[in-house]
Design a protein around this motif. Structure first.
Motif, PDB file in Angstrom:
ATOM      1  N   GLY A 142       0.805  -1.212   0.000  1.00  0.00           N
ATOM      2  CA  GLY A 142       0.000   0.000   0.000  1.00  0.00           C
ATOM      3  C   GLY A 142       0.838   1.262   0.000  1.00  0.00           C
ATOM      4  N   ARG A 194     -10.324   1.975   0.456  1.00  0.00           N
ATOM      5  CA  ARG A 194      -8.963   2.509   0.390  1.00  0.00           C
ATOM      6  C   ARG A 194      -8.552   2.796  -1.058  1.00  0.00           C
ATOM      7  N   SER A 195      -8.975   1.956  -2.000  1.00  0.00           N
ATOM      8  CA  SER A 195      -8.621   2.199  -3.404  1.00  0.00           C
ATOM      9  C   SER A 195      -9.234   3.500  -3.895  1.00  0.00           C
ATOM     10  N   ARG A 198      -7.243   6.365  -2.386  1.00  0.00           N
ATOM     11  CA  ARG A 198      -5.988   6.494  -3.123  1.00  0.00           C
ATOM     12  C   ARG A 198      -6.217   7.210  -4.455  1.00  0.00           C
TER      13      ARG A 198
END
Length: 292
Positions: A142, A194-195, A198
């Motif tokens: 990550g 989270r993607s 990001r």
């Protein structure tokens, strides 16, 4: 009813064979058949086509991920020469499998040979066995991926890039050719909140997989999206513009209502000819380029 602001793209058949989605004819399809799909989509004005990356998969993953993945660089390079307008999207490259300058060089060259049609879709990856095979670090993928994204943004369109980060640091090196676009679109794939975080903070778009439209809408509502941010969603079911155009319109409108700016289309199809007929029928229902 139409959804004129939403673009249509291809979840390209043949290049990936999935047990639950691929048609039998795809298993032995040739590059010529793939080119016929790309050329037709290009003429009809579809926004982009896709090709994903896996280098080697455990045999036990067959039912979940499929086994066949055409190499995106070789495939998109060939299709670039057979098309004029359609954009070429990696969906996705796994960041940890490559040094950022390796991506900048190889895919910058693809951007050059395609006259600026590259969309760089990337992800941090999730298949530990493949990481281990390649000797790529898994546990810190990550933060390492975030650093790679910053390095890529500093490098993609610059012949002498410089970047100094936590995991990657370079200067005084020449990468020639590099991308011809001043700003190569970078999209983030994945299936987690989270993607999306990001993507909003480090990229230009989000192209998730295995995320329902309802989940996508709920997550998207947590962020203030930057201007021009792309949300690339597949419809929840295959489209049937030939035999059920009304339902197809409903699905497109519903997917757009859940936040999609581009819809990655897929069909139930029996042959190459049937797939091409679906492309034509869908383009008649909805302008693929997103204009009324």
């Amino acid at each position: 009813m139409s959804t004129p602001t939403v673009k249509l793209s291809l979840s390209t058949p043949v290049v990936i064979t999935m047990p639950q989605a691929s048609a039998a004819w795809e298993q032995d399809a040739s590059i010529g058949e793939l080119a016929a799909i790309a050329e037709t989509a290009d003429r009809l004005g579809y926004h982009h086509l896709t090709c994903s990356e896996h280098i080697a998969l455990p045999a036990v993953e067959h039912q979940r991920r499929g086994m066949r993945y055409w190499d995106p660089l070789a495939t998109l390079g060939y299709l670039a020469a057979r098309t004029q307008r359609i954009r070429l999207a990696t969906n996705v490259l796994v960041l940890a499998y490559h040094h950022p300058l390796e991506i900048a060089k190889r895919y910058g060259t693809l951007d050059k040979v395609s006259n600026g049609r590259l969309i760089l879709g990337v992800g941090v990856g999730s298949l530990k066995e493949e990481f281990d095979l390649l000797g790529a670090p898994y546990d810190d993928r990550g933060p390492r991926g975030d650093d790679a994204l910053r390095a890529l943004r500093a490098s993609l369109s610059v012949p002498e890039p410089a970047y100094h980060g936590e995991f990657y640091s370079f200067d005084g090196m020449v990468v020639d050719p590099c991308a011809v676009q001043d700003h190569v679109p970078i999209w983030i794939g994945g299936r987690t909140l989270r993607s999306l975080r990001r993507a909003v903070t480090l990229a230009d778009g989000w192209a998730p997989f295995n995320v329902t439209p309802q989940q996508a809408r709920e997550w998207l509502g947590r962020f203030e999206l930057p201007p021009g941010f792309e949300v690339v969603l597949p419809p929840p079911a295959p489209l049937d513009p030939i035999d059920d155009p009304d339902r197809t319109r409903e699905i497109l409108a519903d997917t757009a209502a859940h936040g999609a700016t581009t819809i990655t289309t897929w069909f139930t199809h029996r042959s190459l000819q049937h797939y091409l007929e679906n492309l034509h029928a869908l383009a008649e229902l909805h302008p693929p380029g997103g204009s009324a």
